[in-house]
Design a protein around this motif. Structure first.
Motif, PDB file in Angstrom:
ATOM      1  N   PHE A 330       6.985   4.015  -1.592  1.00 18.99           N
ATOM      2  CA  PHE A 330       7.017   4.729  -2.869  1.00 18.99           C
ATOM      3  C   PHE A 330       5.571   5.008  -3.261  1.00 18.99           C
ATOM      4  N   GLU A 331       5.096   6.185  -2.920  1.00 19.00           N
ATOM      5  CA  GLU A 331       3.684   6.505  -3.052  1.00 19.00           C
ATOM      6  C   GLU A 331       3.277   6.635  -4.515  1.00 19.00           C
ATOM      7  N   ILE A 332       2.078   6.151  -4.790  1.00 21.56           N
ATOM      8  CA  ILE A 332       1.521   6.252  -6.142  1.00 21.56           C
ATOM      9  C   ILE A 332       1.342   7.732  -6.508  1.00 21.56           C
ATOM     10  N   GLY A 333       1.754   8.070  -7.724  1.00 20.23           N
ATOM     11  CA  GLY A 333       1.645   9.454  -8.188  1.00 20.23           C
ATOM     12  C   GLY A 333       2.910  10.259  -7.993  1.00 20.23           C
ATOM     13  N   THR A 334       3.943   9.642  -7.416  1.00 17.67           N
ATOM     14  CA  THR A 334       5.227  10.326  -7.234  1.00 17.67           C
ATOM     15  C   THR A 334       6.288   9.644  -8.097  1.00 17.67           C
ATOM     16  N   THR A 335       7.399  10.337  -8.302  1.00 12.18           N
ATOM     17  CA  THR A 335       8.545   9.786  -9.024  1.00 12.18           C
ATOM     18  C   THR A 335       9.816  10.099  -8.251  1.00 12.18           C
ATOM     19  N   ASP A 336      10.851   9.305  -8.497  1.00 15.82           N
ATOM     20  CA  ASP A 336      12.137   9.601  -7.882  1.00 15.82           C
ATOM     21  C   ASP A 336      13.041  10.316  -8.895  1.00 15.82           C
ATOM     22  N   SER A 337      14.276  10.582  -8.509  1.00 14.78           N
ATOM     23  CA  SER A 337      15.181  11.351  -9.372  1.00 14.78           C
ATOM     24  C   SER A 337      15.554  10.612 -10.647  1.00 14.78           C
ATOM     25  N   ASP A 338      15.348   9.290 -10.663  1.00 17.74           N
ATOM     26  CA  ASP A 338      15.618   8.514 -11.877  1.00 17.74           C
ATOM     27  C   ASP A 338      14.383   8.401 -12.773  1.00 17.74           C
ATOM     28  N   GLY A 339      13.290   8.999 -12.359  1.00 17.83           N
ATOM     29  CA  GLY A 339      12.078   8.952 -13.147  1.00 17.83           C
ATOM     30  C   GLY A 339      11.209   7.741 -12.895  1.00 17.83           C
ATOM     31  N   ASN A 340      11.537   6.936 -11.906  1.00 15.24           N
ATOM     32  CA  ASN A 340      10.712   5.776 -11.570  1.00 15.24           C
ATOM     33  C   ASN A 340       9.412   6.235 -10.924  1.00 15.24           C
ATOM     34  N   GLU A 341       8.300   5.593 -11.288  1.00 13.39           N
ATOM     35  CA  GLU A 341       6.988   5.979 -10.767  1.00 13.39           C
ATOM     36  C   GLU A 341       6.605   5.138  -9.542  1.00 13.39           C
ATOM     37  N   ASP A 343       4.569   2.941  -6.828  1.00 11.75           N
ATOM     38  CA  ASP A 343       3.658   1.801  -6.992  1.00 11.75           C
ATOM     39  C   ASP A 343       2.870   1.467  -5.730  1.00 11.75           C
ATOM     40  N   GLY A 344       3.058   2.232  -4.674  1.00  8.77           N
ATOM     41  CA  GLY A 344       2.344   1.960  -3.427  1.00  8.77           C
ATOM     42  C   GLY A 344       3.001   0.918  -2.547  1.00  8.77           C
ATOM     43  N   TYR A 345       4.251   0.507  -2.876  1.00  8.40           N
ATOM     44  CA  TYR A 345       4.984  -0.495  -2.106  1.00  8.40           C
ATOM     45  C   TYR A 345       6.224   0.124  -1.449  1.00  8.40           C
ATOM     46  N   TYR A 346       6.689  -0.517  -0.397  1.00  3.37           N
ATOM     47  CA  TYR A 346       7.964  -0.129   0.215  1.00  3.37           C
ATOM     48  C   TYR A 346       9.119  -0.640  -0.648  1.00  3.37           C
ATOM     49  N   HIS A 347      10.186   0.177  -0.707  1.00  6.23           N
ATOM     50  CA  HIS A 347      11.387  -0.149  -1.468  1.00  6.23           C
ATOM     51  C   HIS A 347      12.612   0.170  -0.626  1.00  6.23           C
ATOM     52  N   ILE A 348      13.726  -0.436  -1.005  1.00  5.45           N
ATOM     53  CA  ILE A 348      15.008   0.072  -0.508  1.00  5.45           C
ATOM     54  C   ILE A 348      15.147   1.496  -1.029  1.00  5.45           C
ATOM     55  N   TYR A 349      15.576   2.395  -0.133  1.00  4.59           N
ATOM     56  CA  TYR A 349      15.594   3.810  -0.529  1.00  4.59           C
ATOM     57  C   TYR A 349      16.963   4.433  -0.285  1.00  4.59           C
ATOM     58  N   ASP A 350      17.463   5.081  -1.322  1.00  7.94           N
ATOM     59  CA  ASP A 350      18.715   5.829  -1.245  1.00  7.94           C
ATOM     60  C   ASP A 350      18.349   7.298  -1.033  1.00  7.94           C
ATOM     61  N   SER A 351      18.384   7.720   0.227  1.00  5.29           N
ATOM     62  CA  SER A 351      17.934   9.076   0.547  1.00  5.29           C
ATOM     63  C   SER A 351      18.873  10.142   0.000  1.00  5.29           C
ATOM     64  N   ALA A 352      20.148   9.807  -0.125  1.00  5.44           N
ATOM     65  CA  ALA A 352      21.112  10.798  -0.619  1.00  5.44           C
ATOM     66  C   ALA A 352      20.837  11.173  -2.068  1.00  5.44           C
ATOM     67  N   ASN A 353      20.367  10.210  -2.839  1.00  6.70           N
ATOM     68  CA  ASN A 353      20.128  10.447  -4.259  1.00  6.70           C
ATOM     69  C   ASN A 353      18.651  10.413  -4.639  1.00  6.70           C
ATOM     70  N   ASP A 354      17.767  10.208  -3.641  1.00  2.00           N
ATOM     71  CA  ASP A 354      16.323  10.111  -3.884  1.00  2.00           C
ATOM     72  C   ASP A 354      16.022   9.077  -4.957  1.00  2.00           C
ATOM     73  N   VAL A 355      16.500   7.839  -4.711  1.00  2.00           N
ATOM     74  CA  VAL A 355      16.280   6.749  -5.655  1.00  2.00           C
ATOM     75  C   VAL A 355      15.690   5.561  -4.906  1.00  2.00           C
ATOM     76  N   TYR A 356      14.597   5.026  -5.463  1.00  2.00           N
ATOM     77  CA  TYR A 356      13.975   3.838  -4.895  1.00  2.00           C
ATOM     78  C   TYR A 356      14.542   2.608  -5.593  1.00  2.00           C
ATOM     79  N   GLY A 357      14.986   1.612  -4.787  1.00  2.00           N
ATOM     80  CA  GLY A 357      15.569   0.410  -5.340  1.00  2.00           C
ATOM     81  C   GLY A 357      14.614  -0.770  -5.298  1.00  2.00           C
ATOM     82  N   ALA A 358      15.109  -1.929  -4.859  1.00  2.00           N
ATOM     83  CA  ALA A 358      14.342  -3.175  -4.882  1.00  2.00           C
ATOM     84  C   ALA A 358      13.089  -3.079  -4.001  1.00  2.00           C
ATOM     85  N   ILE A 359      12.045  -3.760  -4.441  1.00  2.00           N
ATOM     86  CA  ILE A 359      10.797  -3.819  -3.674  1.00  2.00           C
ATOM     87  C   ILE A 359      11.005  -4.649  -2.408  1.00  2.00           C
ATOM     88  N   LEU A 360      10.421  -4.213  -1.321  1.00  2.00           N
ATOM     89  CA  LEU A 360      10.446  -4.953  -0.062  1.00  2.00           C
ATOM     90  C   LEU A 360       9.227  -5.874  -0.017  1.00  2.00           C
TER      91      LEU A 360
END
Length: 467
Positions: A330-341, A343-360
Motif C-alpha cells: 500500500f504505497e504512500i500517497g495512494t488511497t483505496d476505494s474505501d478512502g484508506n491512505e 502507509d508503505g506496508y504490505y496488506h491483505i488486498y482485495d483486488s476485486a474491490n480495490d480494498v486494503y485490509g490487515a497489515i502484513l
C-alpha cells in the motif's frame, strides 16, 4: 735377484692402486631412501659446496615471516625428486639445504618441520636455470579426522568453522575419514597433498545447511574434485566455489581422504582462498571480487505497530501454501476505494474491490515457525545467523527494524523488508524441489510449507485477526 724383482713389482702395484682410490659420486640415483644424500664431514662445520667439483649446487632455503627459518634441535630434510623418479636428499643447516649432481627438473619437498608448521608441497620445482629456491613455511591449525556419516541433523560439535588466511592440517586416522567444515560459497579451497608421495586423494562434498539448526539437506549434495596439482593417485582439489553457480548456498562441506598405502595416521594441509566471483558486470568479462553493500532501514517506515487480536501466520489459511497474490504494498500517497491512505506496508488486498485490509507483519526479533535460535528466541538477531545475502549486508537494517518490533517480535512488512526475507530464504534454500528446510518440516514441530520461487519471503509473515 728374484727377491729384488718381487719388491720392485710390489711397489709399482701399490702406486697404481693409490692412483685409483678417489670416490666418484653417483650421477643418476634412483629410488633409495638415502640416494644422493650430501653429508658434511662435521655438522658444525659443513663442507662448502662452492668448493665441490661434482657440478652446480642446488639449494633450498626455508623462509618464515620474511626471515630464514632455522629452529634449534629440529632435524629437517629437503628432497629433490627428478622426473625419472631419482631422489637426492640433504639436511638443513642454518635453514639451508644444498646438494650437487642434479641435472634437469626436480620437485622439491621438505620433511621434519615442527607439528605446528607447514608449507605447500605441490608448489616448488627447481631446474638448471633456477637452482636456488625459497620455501615459505607457515603456521597451521590442526584438525583431527573422524568417520563422517550422512545425516540430516549433524551435531554442532562436528562442524568446524574455518576462514581465509589460515593453513589447516588434517590428521587422518583411517580411510574415508575427514572433517565436517563450515564456510561460505564465496570461498575457494585448495588441498596440498604431497604429489611426490602420491599416497592421499582428497574429496569434498558440499551441502545446504541451515545456519541456525545445523539441519543438513542431503538432497543438495554437490561433489567438487580435481583442479589442483596431481599425480597418478593424488588428485588435489582447487575449486573456486563462488565462480560456479552450482555451489551457490552450500555452507557445509565434508572433506575426506583415501590412502593408497593405508598407513595411518597421516596428514595433509589445505587452505581457503577468496573467490574471484563469476565473470560479468562492469568488468568487461573479468572476474569480479564480491563486495557487500551495507543496508540501512528507511527510518520513515520504522514504527511500533501492535494491532488488536491474535497473530496468525499467512499460510494457515492456504493449507501451508505461501501465496503472495493475497498481498500488496500500500504505497504512500495512494488511497483505496474505501478512502484508506497508503502507509508503505504490505496488506491483505482485495483486488476485486480495490480494498486494503490487515497489515502484513514479519517476525524479526523472535523466532518464527521456521527459524529456531537454540532456545534464545532471538530470531534474526541470533549471533550465529548471517544476515548477508546477494552481496548485501542486511544486518544494520534488520537490527533497526528489531528496535520497533512489537511483543510478537514483528514489524509491518515494507518493500525493503520483503527484499531481505526473499534473499535470506533463497540463500538458505528453504524451498528446493521438496528438499528444502521449510519444505521438510525444519526442526521438530515446524510446518511443511509450499512455495514457488517468488513467494518464499512469506515464510516469516502473518497478520492479526480479531476473534
Amino acid at each position: 735377484m728374484k727377491k729384488l724383482f718381487i719388491i720392485i713389482l710390489s711397489l709399482v702395484i701399490a702406486l697404481f692402486c693409490a692412483g685409483c682410490s678417489s670416490y666418484i659420486a653417483p650421477t643418476n640415483p634412483t629410488g633409495g631412501a638415502t640416494s644422493g644424500t650430501e653429508e658434511p664431514d662435521d655438522p658444525q662445520n659443513p663442507d662448502d659446496p662452492s668448493q665441490d667439483d661434482e657440478g652446480d649446487v642446488f639449494s633450498v632455503t626455508l623462509m618464515y615471516g620474511g626471515k630464514i627459518y632455522a629452529p634449534k634441535r629440529v632435524q629437517m630434510t629437503a628432497q629433490w625428486t627428478g622426473e625419472d623418479g631419482s631422489t637426492y636428499r640433504a639436511e638443513f643447516n642454518g635453514g639451508v639445504a644444498s646438494v650437487t649432481g642434479l641435472d634437469g627438473v626436480y620437485s622439491v619437498t621438505v620433511s621434519g618441520l615442527p607439528e605446528d608448521k607447514g608449507y605447500n608441497p605441490t608448489a616448488y620445482t627447481t631446474d638448471n636455470n633456477h637452482r636456488d629456491i625459497n620455501v615459505e613455511v607457515m603456521d597451521v591449525v590442526v584438525l583431527h579426522s573422524a568417520k563422517l556419516e550422512e545425516s540430516t541433523s549433524l551435531p554442532r560439535n562436528e562442524n568446524i568453522s574455518i576462514s581465509q588466511g589460515n593453513i589447516y592440517r588434517m590428521i587422518v586416522y583411517g580411510d574415508g575419514q575427514g572433517c565436517s567444515l563450515r564456510f561460505g560459497s564465496l570461498n575457494g579451497l585448495e588441498t596440498w597433498c604431497d604429489t611426490v608421495a602420491n599416497d592421499l586423494n582428497p574429496k569434498i562434498t558440499g551441502y545446504v545447511c541451515n545456519s541456525v539448526s545445523g539441519f543438513v539437506n542431503l538432497g543438495t549434495a554437490t561433489v567438487a574434485a580435481g583442479g589442483g596439482k596431481s599425480s597418478s593417485f593424488t588428485k588435489n582439489i582447487k575449486c573456486d566455489f563462488g565462480a560456479d553457480a552450482e555451489f551457490d548456498g552450500l555452507t557445509l562441506w565434508h572433506l575426506v581422504v583415501e590412502s593408497r598405502t593405508h598407513q595411518f595416521p597421516t596428514y595433509f594441509d589445505f587452505c581457503l582462498f577468496e573467490s574471484a566471483g563469476r565473470p560479468g558486470g562492469d568488468g568487461g568479462g573479468e572476474s569480479q571480487q564480491p563486495t557487500y553493500t551495507t543496508k540501512h532501514a528507511d527510518a520513515s517506515l520504522l514504527q511500533l505497530v501492535s494491532p488488536p487480536g491474535s497473530f496468525v501466520y499467512n499460510y494457515r489459511d492456504t493449507d501451508n501454501l505461501l501465496d503472495a497474490s493475497r498481498f500488496k504494498l500500500f504505497e504512500i500517497g495512494t488511497t483505496d476505494s474505501d478512502g484508506n491512505e497508503g502507509d508503505g506496508y504490505y496488506h491483505i488486498y482485495d483486488s476485486a474491490n480495490d480494498v486494503y485490509g490487515a497489515i502484513l507483519f514479519a517476525v524479526i526479533s523472535k523466532d518464527c515457525e521456521i527459524i529456531e535460535s537454540e532456545g534464545t528466541n532471538t530470531g534474526f538477531l541470533f549471533e550465529k545467523i548471517s544476515l548477508q545475502a546477494n552481496n548485501v549486508n542486511y544486518g544494520p537494517m534488520v537490527r533497526e527494524y528489531a528496535e520497533y518490533c512489537n511483543d510478537m517480535g514483528a514489524h509491518p512488512v515494507t518493500e525493503e523488508l520483503k527484499e531481505f526475507l526473499q534473499a535470506y530464504a533463497t540463500r538458505e534454500r528453504f524451498f528446493d524441489d521438496g528438499n528444502g528446510w521449510a519444505e521438510g518440516g525444519g526442526y521438530s514441530g515446524s510446518p511443511r510449507l509450499k512455495s514457488n520461487e517468488d513467494n518464499q519471503w512469506l515464510f516469516a509473515c502473518g497478520y492479526y485477526v480479531v476473534d
